[in-house]
Design an enzyme around this catalytic site. Structure first.
Site, mmCIF file in Angstrom:
data_model
loop_
_atom_site.group_PDB
_atom_site.id
_atom_site.type_symbol
_atom_site.label_atom_id
_atom_site.label_comp_id
_atom_site.label_asym_id
_atom_site.label_seq_id
_atom_site.Cartn_x
_atom_site.Cartn_y
_atom_site.Cartn_z
ATOM 1 N N HIS A 197 0.846 -1.189 0.000
ATOM 2 C CA HIS A 197 0.000 0.000 0.000
ATOM 3 C C HIS A 197 0.883 1.241 0.000
ATOM 4 C CE1 HIS A 197 0.398 1.279 4.300
ATOM 5 N NE2 HIS A 197 0.602 -0.012 4.509
ATOM 6 N N ASP A 209 6.272 2.089 6.250
ATOM 7 C CA ASP A 209 4.886 1.630 6.200
ATOM 8 C C ASP A 209 4.092 2.505 5.223
ATOM 9 O OD1 ASP A 209 2.503 0.367 6.757
ATOM 10 O OD2 ASP A 209 2.175 1.398 8.672
ATOM 11 N N GLU A 243 -4.895 1.399 2.753
ATOM 12 C CA GLU A 243 -4.703 0.377 3.778
ATOM 13 C C GLU A 243 -4.832 0.958 5.172
ATOM 14 O OE1 GLU A 243 -2.458 -2.193 6.651
ATOM 15 O OE2 GLU A 243 -2.147 -0.098 6.108
ATOM 16 N N GLU A 244 -4.299 2.159 5.361
ATOM 17 C CA GLU A 244 -4.347 2.775 6.686
ATOM 18 C C GLU A 244 -5.772 3.068 7.121
ATOM 19 O OE1 GLU A 244 -1.882 2.848 8.506
ATOM 20 O OE2 GLU A 244 -0.136 2.750 7.190
ATOM 21 N N GLU A 270 4.282 -5.829 4.448
ATOM 22 C CA GLU A 270 3.843 -4.861 5.443
ATOM 23 C C GLU A 270 5.004 -4.571 6.371
ATOM 24 O OE1 GLU A 270 2.350 -2.226 6.584
ATOM 25 O OE2 GLU A 270 0.460 -3.056 5.888
#
Length: 883
Positions: A197, A209, A243-244, A270
């Protein structure tokens, strides 16, 4: 240090283990024995002197390690293993040779993506700038490889949907997915899915991330597309942009994209933390062929099924796209290239359902090789090892009835002493952790890892040593009676009757000395753990298995050497060498758990002291190293000195919990919202409003370290939960500092479109909302009323622990107005208060990007935070209505 009486017989000391166990002794002697217990001491001494006058056996020469030598050997052994562990967990560099993963090119992708800044969903940085960069790079790869044996197809998806997860409902509208299909020119029917992501949380560039994973995927796509040999199957690279926001984009792909039907397996990349070596921590479910593919293909294997058991237990408050994909997990750059190459050329991918049969036990050995076998095979191995340990223990019980009875009594006493030492050790260290927390020094280990190990580890070992020292008898006195007891059984039994309990227990040992007893207790303990783990079906049962098999084999192989030469230097070195494999692996696992646990505690404000978790892990790591020693005065003195020194330094605040060091950041995480709240009556008129800076803490320490820098943030402005208001009226555990009203250029527009009574007696309300990319809806039915249905997702109602319905909504660019409805079942009685209505509804709007995400009071306030703090900030509005 005790002195050994000059006796004509001398039984050699033994080495005993729980994990690493050594018996310490001196080469000195003395003609005067130690005094027996009070009360019966003179009678016991007389009986012992009578036995001394009898004929003795020929003297046995035994080699003994001095206390200092044994400690140096043990400390050197532990330090050597720890160095090996630290080397193994270092990040491995990827090869840049032609045909392999090019880390330099991947690094350039990472720098370019993160240079955009924060990439929240709905922002131009996420929806336009980053998307255009990814599409440009993909197009360059397609152009470069168009003459090769592969074809590349790109599809930009903008899905809309809803799903329930973790007690609330997540809805999304027009979020972004970039799906890239790589397949042979002749086409493919079966595909691997690789997912990353590119969105980030507010105020963060999102490098680890998860921009680094998208950079890796771009390079893997480049490498696979330029292979001269066509792939047998295809690969779908999914760059998802939401994604977050509770895993929304991945849900949109797997449930709505037509390519999803051809996916046979997943690889999800991830991150947790800001660096370190990646770990395969989850597999499956029930797809052992995926693990086998990783074993065969991974260049730098780094995996453990222990992580899978811990993560699936819910101990780690985190989530990834695994909830949507059931990912294969966290694989570094050249590993994912090798693994994908292997999988897309395998026969298993085409018939993945045929290979779906149970889970796998897997772990790596220092990143050099992988060990993997099925759970069925693991169950057989575990039970065989446990049975072998039982046979070893039962064989000792199958001696003469007198000896067997004495052995069983000795074993029970040793178990009780072991449990007692554990209990007081845990109790004492818990008291230390409580004291540290009470003095406001909690989480000092967040930055200073070794300080936490020294404080709690020294306390745990000291208590264990102290209890064993107080409970055991002098080894020399036990030796005398052991040698003499065969000459006159009646005199020996008479002697034992005149001795206190622990002295009587120690002197009753015949063929099995004290060290052997505690080795057997260790074996019994790990065998019980092995039986329990295996019975529960936990794949991590391999850990107690190796803690049984290696010490047992080592003990059996070195028995003759020990009988001949005692605890000599040669014996001790060989014994520790035999234990190197299990203890390297145990220390490696503990280090990995620490690396995962530490950054999570920086965002875990659940109210439970994190020092408790840390000390329990430290006790697990340290409490089993030394269980019995003949002379431990200097060891105890050193350990208590270390404990006292570290405790004083901690209490003085020398070990500050946070750090702004870029190479090893340990920030204090804080949420700061400049918020305006408006409360409306049943008729829609404004009842009250206020504005302020709402500061929310994300770890256990609260604001105690922030207050000296910003005195206004103190307990006098701390908020409390208003149970009658949706979402308590405030975020929980927050501080509210008055500030001017916020005025977004695109304010929230919320209206009731219709209200009608249905034929089933319910009241249906329909609403329309126009607002920023992130909004949350909170529904709290009043007493006697309930929700019967709604328009979200599959229509299934789901409320949280507060019996409140929470719907999280986000959208991309150019999304239409959010329209929804719900049905309310009114109370059976007609006496509904007209001032309260049937339901309280609150909607919050969050502005993360653009000019609406900032304000002058907010910017000025953020500058007051210290460098080691990371305040994530945005603008919010809160509107509460009653209907």
């Amino acid at each position: 240090m005790r002195e050994t009486p000059n006796s004509s017989h001398f039984s050699p000391p033994n080495v005993q283990t729980k994990t690493i166990l050594l018996v310490f002794g001196d080469n000195q002697s003395s003609t005067e024995p130690a005094a027996a217990a009070a009360g019966d001491s003179r009678d016991a001494e007389a009986a012992l002197n009578a036995l001394r006058s009898r004929k003795h056996k020929p003297e046995v020469s035994a080699g003994l390690l001095g206390e200092s030598s044994a400690v140096i050997l043990l400390v050197g052994f532990v330090c050597l293993l720890w160095i090996v562990v630290l080397i193994s967990v270092q990040q491995l560099m990827s090869s840049s040779s032609p045909g392999y993963f090019n880390s330099v090119r991947a690094r350039k992708h990472l720098e370019r993506i993160t240079s955009v800044g924060p990439r929240t969903i709905g922002s131009p940085e996420n929806e336009i700038t980053t998307v255009n960069y990814l599409l440009d790079q993909i197009e360059q790869i397609r152009t470069e490889s168009k003459t090769g044996p592969h074809s590349i197809t790109v599809d930009v998806q903008r899905p809309t949907g809803c799903f329930s997860i973790n007690g609330f409902t997540s809805c999304y509208d027009r979020v972004t997915n970039i799906a890239v299909k790589l397949e042979p020119q002749t086409g493919a029917q079966h595909f691997m899915l690789a997912n990353c992501h590119f969105d980030s949380v507010a105020n963060s560039p999102g490098a680890s991330d998860d921009a680094v994973s998208c950079s890796v995927m771009l390079e893997v796509l480049h490498s696979l597309a330029n292979l001269s040999t066509p792939l047998k199957h295809g690969v779908i690279f999914l760059f998802n942009g939401a994604e977050e926001n509770i895993l929304q984009a991945s849900h949109g792909f797997i449930t709505q994209h037509p390519w999803a039907q051809q996916v046979r397996a997943f690889v999800n990349l991830e991150a947790s933390g800001v660096g370190g070596k990646e770990l395969v921590f989850q597999t499956g479910p029930e797809n052992p062929w995926l693990v086998q593919a990783y074993v065969r293909a991974a260049v730098h294997p780094f995996a453990s099924v222990v992580g899978q058991d811990i993560f699936q237990s819910g101990l780690i408050p985190s989530d990834t796209d695994f909830r949507i994909f059931r990912d294969f997990g966290n694989i570094p750059g050249d590993n994912i290239l090798s693994v994908l190459k292997h999988l897309v050329m395998s026969d298993e991918l085409a018939n993945s359902t045929e290979y779906r049969h149970g889970n796998m036990v897997f772990f790596d050995m220092l990143g050099l090789t992988m060990v993997a076998y099925t759970v069925h095979v693991g169950t057989i191995i575990n039970y065989m090892v446990a049975i072998a340990a039982v046979i070893y223990l039962v064989k000792k019980c199958m001696l003469t009835s007198c000896v067997a009875g004495r052995y069983m009594r000795d074993l029970v006493c040793a178990v009780l002493l072991l449990v007692l030492s554990w209990f007081f050790s845990v109790l004492a260290v818990l008291f230390v952790a409580w004291l540290v927390t009470l003095m406001g020094r909690s989480m000092f280990w967040y930055t200073h890892f070794y300080a936490g190990v020294c404080l709690y580890g020294s306390a745990a070992i000291s208590i264990i040593l102290l209890i064993h020292t107080l409970a055991k008898i002098p080894c020399c006195r036990r030796t005398e009676v052991t040698d003499l007891m065969e000459t006159d059984g009646d005199s020996h039994e008479l002697l034992l009757q005149k001795m206190p309990l622990f002295h009587r227990w120690g002197r009753s040992v015949r063929r099995v000395d004290l060290a052997d007893i505690f080795f057997d207790v260790s074996l019994l303990f790990w065998s019980c753990v092995l039986f329990f783990f295996t019975h529960r079906g936990w794949c991590s049962a391999y850990v107690p298995m190796i803690m049984v098999v290696f010490p047992l084999i080592c003990k059996l192989l070195l028995t003759k050497l020990f009988r001949d030469r005692g605890a000599s230097l040669q014996y001790s070195v060989l014994y520790l060498a035999g234990l190197a494999v299990p203890y390297i692996h145990i220390m490696f696992l503990i280090r990995v758990i620490f690396e995962v646990f530490t950054p999570i505690q920086g965002r875990n404000a659940n109210g439970f002291p994190p020092d408790i978790f840390l000390l329990l892990l430290v006790i697990l790591a340290t409490m089993h190293f030394i269980y019995l020693s003949r002379s431990t005065k200097r060891i105890l003195a050193v350990l208590m000195s270390v404990f006292t020194l570290i405790l004083v330094l901690v209490c003085c605040g020398l070990f500050f919990p946070y750090s702004a060091d870029p190479s090893n950041p340990r920030p204090k995480r804080v949420f700061v919202q400049h918020i305006t709240r408006r409360f409306h009556t049943v008729d829609g008129s404004l009842q009250s409003s206020d504005s302020g800076l709402c500061i929310s803490d994300l770890d256990y320490t609260g604001m105690q370290h922030i207050t000296p820098h910003i005195p206004q943030i103190n307990d006098s402005i701390r908020t409390c939960c208003h149970d009658q208001l949706p979402y308590c009226g405030f975020p929980r555990k927050s501080w509210y500092l008055p500030a001017p009203e916020v005025s977004p250029k695109a304010p929230l527009k919320f209206q009731l479109l219709s209200r009608q009574e249905t034929e089933w007696g319910t009241i249906k309300m329909t609403f329309e909302v126009k607002g920023p990319s992130h909004m949350s809806l909170y529904l709290r039915p009043h007493a006697g009323t309930s929700l019967s249905s709604w328009s979200f997702g599959d229509g299934m109602l789901q409320f949280n622990r507060s019996r409140e319905y929470v719907i999280f909504y986000s959208h991309g660019l150019d999304a239409p107005a959010w329209t929804f409805w719900f049905d309310i079942q009114p109370p059976k009685s007609s006496n509904v208060s007209p001032d309260k209505g049937l339901i309280s509804l609150a909607i919050t709007a969050h502005y993360f990007s653009g000019s609406d995400g900032r304000s002058e009071p907010l910017e000025s306030f953020l500058k007051r935070f210290p460098a080691w703090a990371f305040p994530s900030s945005w603008i919010s509005t809160y509107h509460m209505y009653r209907y």
